[in-house]
Design a protein around this motif. Structure first.
Motif, PDB file in Angstrom:
ATOM      1  N   GLY A   1       0.799  -0.982   0.067  1.00 36.40           N
ATOM      2  CA  GLY A   1      -0.151   0.109  -0.096  1.00 36.40           C
ATOM      3  C   GLY A   1       0.851   1.266   0.010  1.00 36.40           C
ATOM      4  O   GLY A   1       0.710   2.147  -0.681  1.00 36.40           O
ATOM      5  N   MET A   2       1.865   1.136   0.832  1.00 34.61           N
ATOM      6  CA  MET A   2       2.612   2.412   0.911  1.00 34.61           C
ATOM      7  C   MET A   2       3.394   2.674  -0.611  1.00 34.61           C
ATOM      8  O   MET A   2       3.613   3.870  -1.097  1.00 34.61           O
ATOM      9  CB  MET A   2       3.858   2.164   1.696  1.00 34.61           C
TER      10      MET A   2
ATOM     11  N   ARG B   1       1.548   6.591  -7.138  1.00 26.40           N
ATOM     12  CA  ARG B   1       0.485   7.422  -7.445  1.00 26.40           C
ATOM     13  C   ARG B   1       0.954   8.716  -7.470  1.00 26.40           C
ATOM     14  O   ARG B   1       0.642   9.454  -8.339  1.00 26.40           O
ATOM     15  CB  ARG B   1      -0.610   7.072  -6.524  1.00 26.40           C
ATOM     16  N   GLU B   2       1.420   9.240  -6.347  1.00 19.07           N
ATOM     17  CA  GLU B   2       1.821  10.416  -6.151  1.00 19.07           C
ATOM     18  C   GLU B   2       2.739  11.103  -7.118  1.00 19.07           C
ATOM     19  O   GLU B   2       2.660  12.110  -7.951  1.00 19.07           O
ATOM     20  CB  GLU B   2       2.699  10.552  -4.766  1.00 19.07           C
TER      21      GLU B   2
ATOM     22  N   ALA C   1       2.179  13.820 -10.128  1.00 18.58           N
ATOM     23  CA  ALA C   1       2.841  15.026 -10.072  1.00 18.58           C
ATOM     24  C   ALA C   1       3.614  15.141 -11.552  1.00 18.58           C
ATOM     25  O   ALA C   1       3.620  16.312 -12.173  1.00 18.58           O
ATOM     26  CB  ALA C   1       4.027  14.869  -9.236  1.00 18.58           C
ATOM     27  N   ALA C   2       4.140  14.013 -12.236  1.00 19.83           N
ATOM     28  CA  ALA C   2       4.628  13.949 -13.530  1.00 19.83           C
ATOM     29  C   ALA C   2       3.423  14.276 -14.572  1.00 19.83           C
ATOM     30  O   ALA C   2       3.665  15.118 -15.578  1.00 19.83           O
ATOM     31  CB  ALA C   2       5.135  12.579 -13.980  1.00 19.83           C
ATOM     32  N   SER C   3       2.535  13.533 -14.526  1.00 20.45           N
ATOM     33  CA  SER C   3       1.179  14.094 -15.400  1.00 20.45           C
ATOM     34  C   SER C   3       1.069  15.470 -15.176  1.00 20.45           C
ATOM     35  O   SER C   3       0.714  15.985 -16.559  1.00 20.45           O
ATOM     36  CB  SER C   3      -0.006  13.221 -15.129  1.00 20.45           C
ATOM     37  N   ALA C   4       0.752  15.993 -14.004  1.00 20.92           N
ATOM     38  CA  ALA C   4       0.434  17.535 -14.103  1.00 20.92           C
ATOM     39  C   ALA C   4       1.607  18.357 -14.422  1.00 20.92           C
ATOM     40  O   ALA C   4       1.231  19.388 -15.300  1.00 20.92           O
ATOM     41  CB  ALA C   4       0.328  17.891 -12.603  1.00 20.92           C
ATOM     42  N   TYR C   5       2.852  17.959 -14.437  1.00 14.62           N
ATOM     43  CA  TYR C   5       3.818  18.852 -14.893  1.00 14.62           C
ATOM     44  C   TYR C   5       3.845  19.041 -16.460  1.00 14.62           C
ATOM     45  O   TYR C   5       3.908  19.863 -17.123  1.00 14.62           O
ATOM     46  CB  TYR C   5       5.081  18.162 -14.407  1.00 14.62           C
ATOM     47  N   LEU C   6       3.695  17.570 -16.909  1.00 14.79           N
ATOM     48  CA  LEU C   6       3.601  17.474 -18.527  1.00 14.79           C
ATOM     49  C   LEU C   6       2.536  18.222 -19.004  1.00 14.79           C
ATOM     50  O   LEU C   6       2.388  18.978 -20.171  1.00 14.79           O
ATOM     51  CB  LEU C   6       3.621  15.901 -18.994  1.00 14.79           C
ATOM     52  N   LYS C   7       1.289  18.331 -18.309  1.00 11.67           N
ATOM     53  CA  LYS C   7       0.248  18.755 -19.055  1.00 11.67           C
ATOM     54  C   LYS C   7       0.512  20.337 -18.921  1.00 11.67           C
ATOM     55  O   LYS C   7      -0.039  21.115 -19.963  1.00 11.67           O
ATOM     56  CB  LYS C   7      -1.160  18.554 -18.365  1.00 11.67           C
TER      57      LYS C   7
ATOM     58  N   THR D   1      11.563   6.257  -9.239  1.00 10.38           N
ATOM     59  CA  THR D   1      12.630   6.780  -8.668  1.00 10.38           C
ATOM     60  C   THR D   1      12.016   8.052  -7.867  1.00 10.38           C
ATOM     61  O   THR D   1      10.708   8.213  -7.904  1.00 10.38           O
ATOM     62  CB  THR D   1      13.559   7.397  -9.745  1.00 10.38           C
ATOM     63  N   ASP D   2      12.775   8.780  -7.330  1.00  6.90           N
ATOM     64  CA  ASP D   2      12.180   9.866  -6.317  1.00  6.90           C
ATOM     65  C   ASP D   2      11.836  10.951  -7.180  1.00  6.90           C
ATOM     66  O   ASP D   2      12.205  11.040  -7.980  1.00  6.90           O
ATOM     67  CB  ASP D   2      13.309  10.329  -5.360  1.00  6.90           C
ATOM     68  N   LEU D   3      10.786  11.678  -6.388  1.00  7.32           N
ATOM     69  CA  LEU D   3       9.814  12.583  -7.265  1.00  7.32           C
ATOM     70  C   LEU D   3      11.018  13.906  -7.752  1.00  7.32           C
ATOM     71  O   LEU D   3      10.589  14.288  -8.844  1.00  7.32           O
ATOM     72  CB  LEU D   3       8.731  13.443  -6.246  1.00  7.32           C
ATOM     73  N   ASP D   4      11.938  14.247  -6.992  1.00 10.04           N
ATOM     74  CA  ASP D   4      12.736  15.172  -7.506  1.00 10.04           C
ATOM     75  C   ASP D   4      13.312  14.916  -8.625  1.00 10.04           C
ATOM     76  O   ASP D   4      13.524  15.649  -9.711  1.00 10.04           O
ATOM     77  CB  ASP D   4      13.915  15.741  -6.470  1.00 10.04           C
ATOM     78  N   SER D   5      14.003  13.816  -8.802  1.00  8.81           N
ATOM     79  CA  SER D   5      14.636  13.323 -10.133  1.00  8.81           C
ATOM     80  C   SER D   5      13.770  13.198 -11.264  1.00  8.81           C
ATOM     81  O   SER D   5      14.009  13.626 -12.307  1.00  8.81           O
ATOM     82  CB  SER D   5      15.372  11.705  -9.737  1.00  8.81           C
TER      83      SER D   5
END
Ligand SMILES: Cc1ncc(COP(=O)(O)O)c(C=O)c1O
Length: 399
Positions: free
Chosen positions: A287-288, A294-295, A299-305, A377-381
């Motif tokens: 679950g974690m 998902r997070e 975030a990646a989808s929002a950035y791209l859009k 991989t981590d969100l910042d990367s």
């Protein structure tokens, strides 16, 4: 002299990229690596402790070829609980990773020249495994309006009296799509009456953001024609431990077990015991991980859009991949000196050499014009990698 079988094998389309990543890293360059299809999370504690216990308690001898009974029982429990499909241990074969499941299934079911329908884009190893096993891969063109998801209609177009099997990757690597129950039913409606086996590769099944994940085996009339492929690499995650499994009819499972008995016997007992504890423990860890994926995906989808609307992508519903359409830079890439026939590969190499971001070219998956990004991989990367992709796209567009 090497066999024809080996001579016909095409090296992985990501090999060149990986080799260049190594070269650059050896030269001291830091790479943002969004090309790796491996979870960045460690193996769960339950699995690790299960493995250690097996070593200490000397549970390390030869065992049954289709796999440790306790693990096959745990797999049946998992399939019943999470996927609503009932199997008995004699229908399960535990393998050295899901790759060996696919190989076992092809060796067990294919006669020389049998056709296997593989929807494009596809996971890189399917065509090569089919060829190694004497089958003939037939690539199925899928439709953009269906997010390139395989449909019954697509199968109808390509099926011949030589078609023995289709390979369905659900959730899909590289698309990140997930088939709905109705879509699976559509595939079953075409395959079952024609006696076409459905190899359903569900290794990413736990990483699903859709309302539900539906296993092909839960479509009741398809169950006996389904060779269900799954494993612990992506879900526990236990990539290096090498545990995959097949669930199918007792007849096919028995044949696969005999085959495996001659080739590898069974996977490591330490890994199998680790798998028992991993599957029988709670789902907090899974679950974690899903929460994190998902997070990152959101975030990646929002950035791209927002930042790169000229690069559309397939709406991700599962696995940990984004498949980006880079056709907006096609002409700019093709005009570059030294351009090849695969512009997704040229883009990928340019991105790696100039912006130090590694992604996988769509051409490696049988679909040029796209790149695959792994968000394991981590969100910042991820955001750093996407911003450098944006820089390259803008540079190319201004040419
Ligand atoms: C779609 C798909 N199937 C199978 C595999 C193989 O998994 P395993 O590590 O269990 O052999 C992978 C690994 O990347 C994959 O992406």
């Amino acid at each position: 002299m090497l066999s024809e079988r080996i001579k016909n094998m095409v090296p992985s389309g990501t090999l060149e990229i990986n080799a260049r990543v190594f070269e650059l890293r050896e030269a001291g360059t830091e790479i943002v690596n969004l090309s790796v299809g491996e979870p960045d999370f460690n193996t769960s504690d339950a699995a690790k402790i299960g493995g250690i216990k097996a070593i200490v308690e000397n549970k390390t001898r030869y065992d049954k070829a289709p796999g440790l009974m306790e693990l096959r029982e745990a797999i049946c429990g998992k399939l019943s609980r999470e996927n609503g499909v009932e199997y008995t241990p004699d229908q399960i074969v535990v393998t050295n990773g899901a790759k060996q499941c696919i190989t076992n299934a092809c060796l067990t079911l294919l006669n020389p020249g049998d056709e296997v329908l593989i929807p494009a884009p596809y996971w890189v190893s399917y065509p090569e495994i089919v060829k190694i096993c004497g089958g003939k891969p037939v690539f199925v063109e899928t439709k953009r309006e269906n997010d390139f998801k395989l449909t019954g209609e697509d199968i109808e177009k390509y099926a011949t009296d030589k078609t023995k099997m289709i390979i369905l990757c659900n959730p899909s690597n590289p698309l990140g799509t997930v088939h709905t129950r109705a879509e699976l039913q559509g595939i079953a409606d075409v395959c079952v009456p024609r006696g076409i086996y459905i190899m359903s590769d569900e290794v990413y099944e736990r990483i699903c953001f859709a309302d539900e994940f539906v296993s092909m085996a839960s479509i009741s009339e398809a169950k006996d024609m389904t060779v269900l492929i799954n494993g612990l690499s992506k879900s526990i995650p236990m990539t290096g431990w090498r545990i995959g499994y097949t669930a199918t009819t007792a007849e096919i499972a028995k044949a696969m077990g005999s085959l495996q008995g001659h080739i590898t016997s069974h996977p490591s007992m330490v890994s199998q015991w680790a798998g028992v504890d991993a599957l029988n423990s709670g789902s907090d860890y899974t679950g974690m991980m899903i929460g994190k994926y998902r997070e990152r995906m959101e975030a990646a989808s929002a950035y791209l859009k927002k930042e790169l609307p000229e690069v559309p992508f397939i709406e991700p519903k599962g696995a940990f991949y984004l498949f980006l359409d880079i056709s907006c830079v096609k002409s700019a890439i093709e005009a570059l000196p030294g351009a090849t026939e695969e512009y997704s590969k040229d883009f990928t190499m340019k991105l790696l050499n100039e912006k130090h971001v590694a992604v996988a070219p769509g051409s490696a998956f049988g679909m040029d014009g796209f790149i695959r990004i792994a968000y394991a991989t981590d969100l910042d990367s991820i955001i750093e990698g996407l911003s450098r992709i944006k820089d390259l796209v803008k540079e190319l567009e201004s040419k």
